[in-house]
Design a protein around this motif. Structure first.
Motif, PDB file in Angstrom:
ATOM      1  N   GLY A  24       5.494  -3.639   1.515  1.00 47.37           N
ATOM      2  CA  GLY A  24       5.438  -2.753   0.365  1.00 47.37           C
ATOM      3  C   GLY A  24       5.045  -1.331   0.723  1.00 47.37           C
ATOM      4  O   GLY A  24       4.721  -0.538  -0.148  1.00 47.37           O
ATOM      5  N   LEU A  25       5.080  -1.010   2.026  1.00 42.77           N
ATOM      6  CA  LEU A  25       4.692   0.314   2.494  1.00 42.77           C
ATOM      7  C   LEU A  25       5.908   1.106   2.948  1.00 42.77           C
ATOM      8  O   LEU A  25       6.870   0.539   3.463  1.00 42.77           O
ATOM      9  N   CYS A  26       5.831   2.418   2.794  1.00 44.29           N
ATOM     10  CA  CYS A  26       6.878   3.296   3.282  1.00 44.29           C
ATOM     11  C   CYS A  26       6.829   3.320   4.812  1.00 44.29           C
ATOM     12  O   CYS A  26       5.755   3.403   5.404  1.00 44.29           O
ATOM     13  N   HIS A  27       7.990   3.236   5.446  1.00 42.37           N
ATOM     14  CA  HIS A  27       8.058   3.275   6.911  1.00 42.37           C
ATOM     15  C   HIS A  27       7.613   4.629   7.473  1.00 42.37           C
ATOM     16  O   HIS A  27       7.184   4.707   8.622  1.00 42.37           O
ATOM     17  N   GLY A  28       7.708   5.686   6.678  1.00 43.06           N
ATOM     18  CA  GLY A  28       7.362   7.017   7.161  1.00 43.06           C
ATOM     19  C   GLY A  28       5.903   7.382   6.979  1.00 43.06           C
ATOM     20  O   GLY A  28       5.254   7.875   7.893  1.00 43.06           O
ATOM     21  N   CYS A  29       5.360   7.124   5.794  1.00 40.15           N
ATOM     22  CA  CYS A  29       3.998   7.602   5.498  1.00 40.15           C
ATOM     23  C   CYS A  29       2.986   6.488   5.266  1.00 40.15           C
ATOM     24  O   CYS A  29       1.805   6.762   5.093  1.00 40.15           O
ATOM     25  N   GLU A  56      -5.395   4.196   9.090  1.00 41.60           N
ATOM     26  CA  GLU A  56      -5.785   2.817   9.389  1.00 41.60           C
ATOM     27  C   GLU A  56      -4.588   1.879   9.246  1.00 41.60           C
ATOM     28  O   GLU A  56      -4.373   1.009  10.095  1.00 41.60           O
ATOM     29  N   ARG A  57      -3.811   2.061   8.186  1.00 37.19           N
ATOM     30  CA  ARG A  57      -2.618   1.223   7.986  1.00 37.19           C
ATOM     31  C   ARG A  57      -1.626   1.400   9.125  1.00 37.19           C
ATOM     32  O   ARG A  57      -1.042   0.433   9.606  1.00 37.19           O
ATOM     33  N   GLN A  58      -1.429   2.635   9.528  1.00 36.40           N
ATOM     34  CA  GLN A  58      -0.473   2.901  10.602  1.00 36.40           C
ATOM     35  C   GLN A  58      -0.907   2.191  11.882  1.00 36.40           C
ATOM     36  O   GLN A  58      -0.082   1.576  12.558  1.00 36.40           O
TER      37      GLN A  58
END
Length: 65
Positions: A24-29, A56-58
């Motif tokens: 559910g996350l954007c691949h870019g941000c 942290e997510r990245q």
């Protein structure tokens, strides 16, 4: 000009707008759709807090294998 004016927090968008269906996350941000929609209505403190969360997510999503 007032000394109390703070610099605008730069959006984390890098123009790679593609949502990962699984996370559910954007691949870019690394934001959710709700976070993307809410960005411009957030206060600067909330935006800065979100930037920390995105870092942290990245780190959790990136694999160096």
């Amino acid at each position: 000009m007032s000394d109390n004016i703070q610099a605008e927090v730069k959006s984390p968008c890098i123009g790679v707008c593609a949502m990962d269906e699984e996370s559910g996350l954007c691949h870019g941000c690394y934001r959710t759709i709700d976070e993307i929609k809410a960005w411009w209505d957030m206060g600067q403190a909330a935006q800065k807090d979100l930037l920390v969360t995105l870092e942290e997510r990245q780190m959790q999503q990136v694999s160096f294998d």
